[in-house]
Design a protein around this motif. Structure first.
Motif, PDB file in Angstrom:
ATOM      1  N   ARG A  63     -24.757   4.328  54.770  1.00  0.00           N
ATOM      2  CA  ARG A  63     -24.527   3.644  53.486  1.00  0.00           C
ATOM      3  C   ARG A  63     -23.033   3.506  53.208  1.00  0.00           C
ATOM      4  NH1 ARG A  63     -27.021   6.832  48.689  1.00  0.00           N
ATOM      5  NH2 ARG A  63     -25.288   8.197  49.221  1.00  0.00           N
ATOM      6  N   THR A  64     -22.284   4.562  53.438  1.00  0.00           N
ATOM      7  CA  THR A  64     -20.833   4.507  53.234  1.00  0.00           C
ATOM      8  C   THR A  64     -20.192   3.484  54.158  1.00  0.00           C
ATOM      9  OG1 THR A  64     -20.756   6.826  52.541  1.00  0.00           O
ATOM     10  CG2 THR A  64     -18.701   5.851  53.331  1.00  0.00           C
ATOM     11  N   ALA A  65     -20.604   3.517  55.437  1.00  0.00           N
ATOM     12  CA  ALA A  65     -20.025   2.588  56.410  1.00  0.00           C
ATOM     13  C   ALA A  65     -20.288   1.142  56.021  1.00  0.00           C
ATOM     14  CB  ALA A  65     -20.595   2.878  57.800  1.00  0.00           C
ATOM     15  N   MET A  66     -21.498   0.846  55.590  1.00  0.00           N
ATOM     16  CA  MET A  66     -21.849  -0.539  55.277  1.00  0.00           C
ATOM     17  C   MET A  66     -21.271  -0.988  53.938  1.00  0.00           C
ATOM     18  SD  MET A  66     -25.656  -0.911  56.945  1.00  0.00           S
ATOM     19  CE  MET A  66     -25.575  -2.708  56.916  1.00  0.00           C
ATOM     20  N   ASP A  67     -20.971  -0.042  53.056  1.00  0.00           N
ATOM     21  CA  ASP A  67     -20.267  -0.397  51.820  1.00  0.00           C
ATOM     22  C   ASP A  67     -18.851  -0.886  52.122  1.00  0.00           C
ATOM     23  OD1 ASP A  67     -22.387   0.181  50.186  1.00  0.00           O
ATOM     24  OD2 ASP A  67     -21.660   2.168  49.585  1.00  0.00           O
ATOM     25  N   ARG A  68     -18.327  -0.486  53.292  1.00  0.00           N
ATOM     26  CA  ARG A  68     -16.946  -0.820  53.654  1.00  0.00           C
ATOM     27  C   ARG A  68     -16.840  -2.107  54.461  1.00  0.00           C
ATOM     28  NH1 ARG A  68     -15.334   5.411  55.448  1.00  0.00           N
ATOM     29  NH2 ARG A  68     -15.238   6.265  53.324  1.00  0.00           N
ATOM     30  N   GLY A  69     -17.970  -2.656  54.882  1.00  0.00           N
ATOM     31  CA  GLY A  69     -17.917  -3.896  55.646  1.00  0.00           C
ATOM     32  C   GLY A  69     -18.944  -3.932  56.754  1.00  0.00           C
ATOM     33  N   VAL A  70     -18.716  -4.794  57.722  1.00  0.00           N
ATOM     34  CA  VAL A  70     -19.649  -4.980  58.837  1.00  0.00           C
ATOM     35  C   VAL A  70     -19.733  -3.693  59.656  1.00  0.00           C
ATOM     36  CG1 VAL A  70     -20.101  -6.285  60.945  1.00  0.00           C
ATOM     37  CG2 VAL A  70     -19.181  -7.439  58.916  1.00  0.00           C
ATOM     38  N   LEU A  71     -20.943  -3.287  60.009  1.00  0.00           N
ATOM     39  CA  LEU A  71     -21.138  -2.029  60.725  1.00  0.00           C
ATOM     40  C   LEU A  71     -20.610  -2.138  62.156  1.00  0.00           C
ATOM     41  CD1 LEU A  71     -22.408   0.771  60.233  1.00  0.00           C
ATOM     42  CD2 LEU A  71     -24.426  -0.066  61.450  1.00  0.00           C
ATOM     43  N   GLY A  72     -19.707  -1.246  62.492  1.00  0.00           N
ATOM     44  CA  GLY A  72     -19.152  -1.177  63.839  1.00  0.00           C
ATOM     45  C   GLY A  72     -18.894   0.266  64.203  1.00  0.00           C
ATOM     46  N   PRO A  73     -18.477   0.532  65.437  1.00  0.00           N
ATOM     47  CA  PRO A  73     -18.350   1.917  65.917  1.00  0.00           C
ATOM     48  C   PRO A  73     -17.416   2.811  65.091  1.00  0.00           C
ATOM     49  CG  PRO A  73     -18.348   0.387  67.751  1.00  0.00           C
ATOM     50  CD  PRO A  73     -18.288  -0.447  66.516  1.00  0.00           C
ATOM     51  N   PRO A  74     -16.126   2.458  64.915  1.00  0.00           N
ATOM     52  CA  PRO A  74     -15.267   3.358  64.139  1.00  0.00           C
ATOM     53  C   PRO A  74     -15.722   3.480  62.689  1.00  0.00           C
ATOM     54  CG  PRO A  74     -13.954   1.766  65.389  1.00  0.00           C
ATOM     55  CD  PRO A  74     -15.367   1.295  65.422  1.00  0.00           C
ATOM     56  N   PRO A 138     -31.610  -2.888  56.740  1.00  0.00           N
ATOM     57  CA  PRO A 138     -31.792  -4.323  56.984  1.00  0.00           C
ATOM     58  C   PRO A 138     -30.498  -4.987  57.435  1.00  0.00           C
ATOM     59  CG  PRO A 138     -31.613  -3.917  54.641  1.00  0.00           C
ATOM     60  CD  PRO A 138     -31.602  -2.564  55.295  1.00  0.00           C
ATOM     61  N   GLY A 139     -30.639  -6.097  58.127  1.00  0.00           N
ATOM     62  CA  GLY A 139     -29.497  -6.951  58.419  1.00  0.00           C
ATOM     63  C   GLY A 139     -28.705  -6.612  59.648  1.00  0.00           C
ATOM     64  N   LEU A 140     -29.131  -5.633  60.435  1.00  0.00           N
ATOM     65  CA  LEU A 140     -28.396  -5.284  61.648  1.00  0.00           C
ATOM     66  C   LEU A 140     -28.851  -6.166  62.810  1.00  0.00           C
ATOM     67  CD1 LEU A 140     -28.369  -1.369  61.626  1.00  0.00           C
ATOM     68  CD2 LEU A 140     -26.713  -2.954  60.608  1.00  0.00           C
ATOM     69  N   SER A 141     -27.920  -6.476  63.685  1.00  0.00           N
ATOM     70  CA  SER A 141     -28.284  -7.149  64.932  1.00  0.00           C
ATOM     71  C   SER A 141     -28.901  -6.124  65.885  1.00  0.00           C
ATOM     72  CB  SER A 141     -27.052  -7.771  65.584  1.00  0.00           C
ATOM     73  OG  SER A 141     -26.172  -6.744  66.044  1.00  0.00           O
ATOM     74  N   ASP A 142     -29.533  -6.625  66.953  1.00  0.00           N
ATOM     75  CA  ASP A 142     -30.095  -5.721  67.954  1.00  0.00           C
ATOM     76  C   ASP A 142     -29.007  -4.834  68.553  1.00  0.00           C
ATOM     77  OD1 ASP A 142     -32.556  -6.850  67.492  1.00  0.00           O
ATOM     78  OD2 ASP A 142     -32.516  -8.145  69.267  1.00  0.00           O
ATOM     79  N   GLU A 143     -27.824  -5.427  68.778  1.00  0.00           N
ATOM     80  CA  GLU A 143     -26.728  -4.662  69.368  1.00  0.00           C
ATOM     81  C   GLU A 143     -26.223  -3.598  68.402  1.00  0.00           C
ATOM     82  OE1 GLU A 143     -22.413  -3.813  70.187  1.00  0.00           O
ATOM     83  OE2 GLU A 143     -23.270  -4.883  68.470  1.00  0.00           O
ATOM     84  N   GLN A 144     -26.121  -3.932  67.136  1.00  0.00           N
ATOM     85  CA  GLN A 144     -25.685  -2.945  66.145  1.00  0.00           C
ATOM     86  C   GLN A 144     -26.686  -1.799  66.042  1.00  0.00           C
ATOM     87  OE1 GLN A 144     -25.263  -5.839  62.882  1.00  0.00           O
ATOM     88  NE2 GLN A 144     -23.240  -4.960  62.501  1.00  0.00           N
ATOM     89  N   ARG A 145     -27.971  -2.138  66.040  1.00  0.00           N
ATOM     90  CA  ARG A 145     -28.982  -1.092  65.869  1.00  0.00           C
ATOM     91  C   ARG A 145     -29.009  -0.161  67.074  1.00  0.00           C
ATOM     92  NH1 ARG A 145     -32.544  -4.189  64.404  1.00  0.00           N
ATOM     93  NH2 ARG A 145     -32.119  -3.914  62.195  1.00  0.00           N
ATOM     94  N   ALA A 146     -28.986  -0.721  68.270  1.00  0.00           N
ATOM     95  CA  ALA A 146     -28.993   0.117  69.466  1.00  0.00           C
ATOM     96  C   ALA A 146     -27.723   0.946  69.551  1.00  0.00           C
ATOM     97  CB  ALA A 146     -29.144  -0.761  70.708  1.00  0.00           C
ATOM     98  N   GLY A 147     -26.579   0.313  69.293  1.00  0.00           N
ATOM     99  CA  GLY A 147     -25.317   1.033  69.361  1.00  0.00           C
ATOM    100  C   GLY A 147     -25.229   2.144  68.339  1.00  0.00           C
ATOM    101  N   ALA A 148     -25.674   1.861  67.111  1.00  0.00           N
ATOM    102  CA  ALA A 148     -25.625   2.878  66.059  1.00  0.00           C
ATOM    103  C   ALA A 148     -26.560   4.035  66.374  1.00  0.00           C
ATOM    104  CB  ALA A 148     -25.996   2.249  64.718  1.00  0.00           C
ATOM    105  N   ALA A 149     -27.748   3.734  66.887  1.00  0.00           N
ATOM    106  CA  ALA A 149     -28.696   4.794  67.230  1.00  0.00           C
ATOM    107  C   ALA A 149     -28.124   5.706  68.312  1.00  0.00           C
ATOM    108  CB  ALA A 149     -30.016   4.181  67.694  1.00  0.00           C
ATOM    109  N   GLN A 150     -27.503   5.110  69.320  1.00  0.00           N
ATOM    110  CA  GLN A 150     -26.959   5.922  70.402  1.00  0.00           C
ATOM    111  C   GLN A 150     -25.694   6.658  69.967  1.00  0.00           C
ATOM    112  OE1 GLN A 150     -26.852   4.309  74.352  1.00  0.00           O
ATOM    113  NE2 GLN A 150     -28.636   3.001  74.033  1.00  0.00           N
TER     114      GLN A 150
END
Length: 333
Positions: A63-74, A138-150
């Motif tokens: 939630r904090t990460a997505m409040d700051r913008g598009v979800l990415g690794p850092p 909601p709203g994550l791409s397949d790559e975002q979801r797989a990357g975030a899970a791992q």
């Protein structure tokens, strides 16, 4: 709306609470303590374990990460790392947490790169027991979801099987939340595993693979997917000749390790896809890691059936109810 996120998070916590008193017991001991498994009552108070605590920590971090913008690794790693360290130091971290999480979180409480804290030798279930939020956002791409899970797995459990099992668990939750039929779920998961068998998410994992002894990142991650595919074969065989009265652990493993926790939880859910409380009770009455098996079964059942799956007299008593409902409402909106 069926409120899949609310259903999954509440179901996860209910399974966790139901399995908390039965963990470390064999089935005869559980039956002696709790009576017939199909009549198991939710403990009072309905106290959860580190499984739910770390799920909430991950949910807050996302939630904090997505409040700051598009979800990415850092953007994801920073707040999730902070939440895990806060959990490590919390006085409420007194629910027999796994050693891998404790060791890794102690190392994360430093300036070192997270890859140096990750426990590459551990594929315990502590990473996929908490990953459900990744499948619910909601709203994550397949790559975002797989990357975030791992990535969330790799912060503590860096073994490739822990990564793959977390990815598969989040994918299963997402499929069920989106309306996938339980009868076809295992086939969809097997296809996903084959498709991703050689896909190393370098953007999310960085040089994690170099800390192991594999010849390439593809060799590293394939080890994990191959172990997940093997246990999905065992799950498929168990579902061909279902035996609801037999301890599911005998078919797909005791659940202390990642791929077995996923498979045994799926077996409990798929034996009773339209009977969520029966699925939770079956999962809690097992000789293995009962709370983790039951929390994953609850996440699957809740994602499939939604918030209405759980009777009010159970849902109203669960520990951390307010926070579970707040995250669920955010992601169901």
């Amino acid at each position: 709306m069926k409120q899949a996120a609310t259903g999954a998070l509440v179901g996860l916590a209910l399974g966790d609470a139901l399995g908390f008193p039965t963990e470390f017991n064999d089935v005869p001991a559980i039956l002696a303590k709790c009576g017939p498994w199909r009549e198991m009552a939710l403990p009072s108070p309905a106290i959860v374990t580190d499984d739910t605590q770390m799920t909430l920590a991950l949910g807050r971090g996302i939630r904090t990460a997505m409040d700051r913008g598009v979800l990415g690794p850092p953007r994801l790693a920073r707040p999730v790392r902070e939440e895990f360290v806060d959990w490590y130091h919390s006085p409420e971290n007194n629910r027999a947490p796994g050693n891998t999480c404790l060791v890794a979180c102690r190392l994360l409480d430093s300036d070192r790169p997270w890859q140096q804290a990750s426990q590459l030798g551990s594929k315990g279930c502590g990473a996929n027991m908490r990953v459900a939020p990744v499948g619910l956002v909601p709203g994550l791409s397949d790559e975002q979801r797989a990357g975030a899970a791992q990535l969330q797995s790799a912060l503590t459990h860096g073994h490739p099987t822990a990564l793959a099992a977390s990815d598969l668990t989040a994918h299963a939750v997402r499929l069920l939340a989106q309306g996938a039929e339980p009868t076809g779920l295992v086939g969809l998961l097997r296809s996903y595993a084959y498709e991703n068998r050689l896909r190393y998410h370098e953007r999310w994992l960085g040089d994690l693979w170099t800390h192991a002894h594999d010849a390439s990142p593809e060799d590293f991650i394939a080890r994990g997917w191959d172990e997940c595919l093997a246990v999905l074969e065992r799950l498929t065989a168990a579902l061909r000749t279902p035996s609801p009265e037999t301890d599911p652990c005998l078919a797909t493993g005791d659940g202390w390790i990642a791929e077995e926790a996923l498979a045994t939880a799926l077996l409990c859910f798929l034996l009773f896809p339209e009977e969520p409380l029966t699925a939770l009770r079956r999962a809690a009455c097992t000789k293995g890691d009962s709370d983790s098996i039951a929390c994953l079964a609850g996440a699957f059942a809740g994602a499939h059936l939604g918030a209405a799956a759980w009777p009010a007299e159970w849902a109203e008593r669960i520990e951390y109810r307010t926070e579970l409902l707040a995250l669920g409402a955010l992601w169901d909106a």
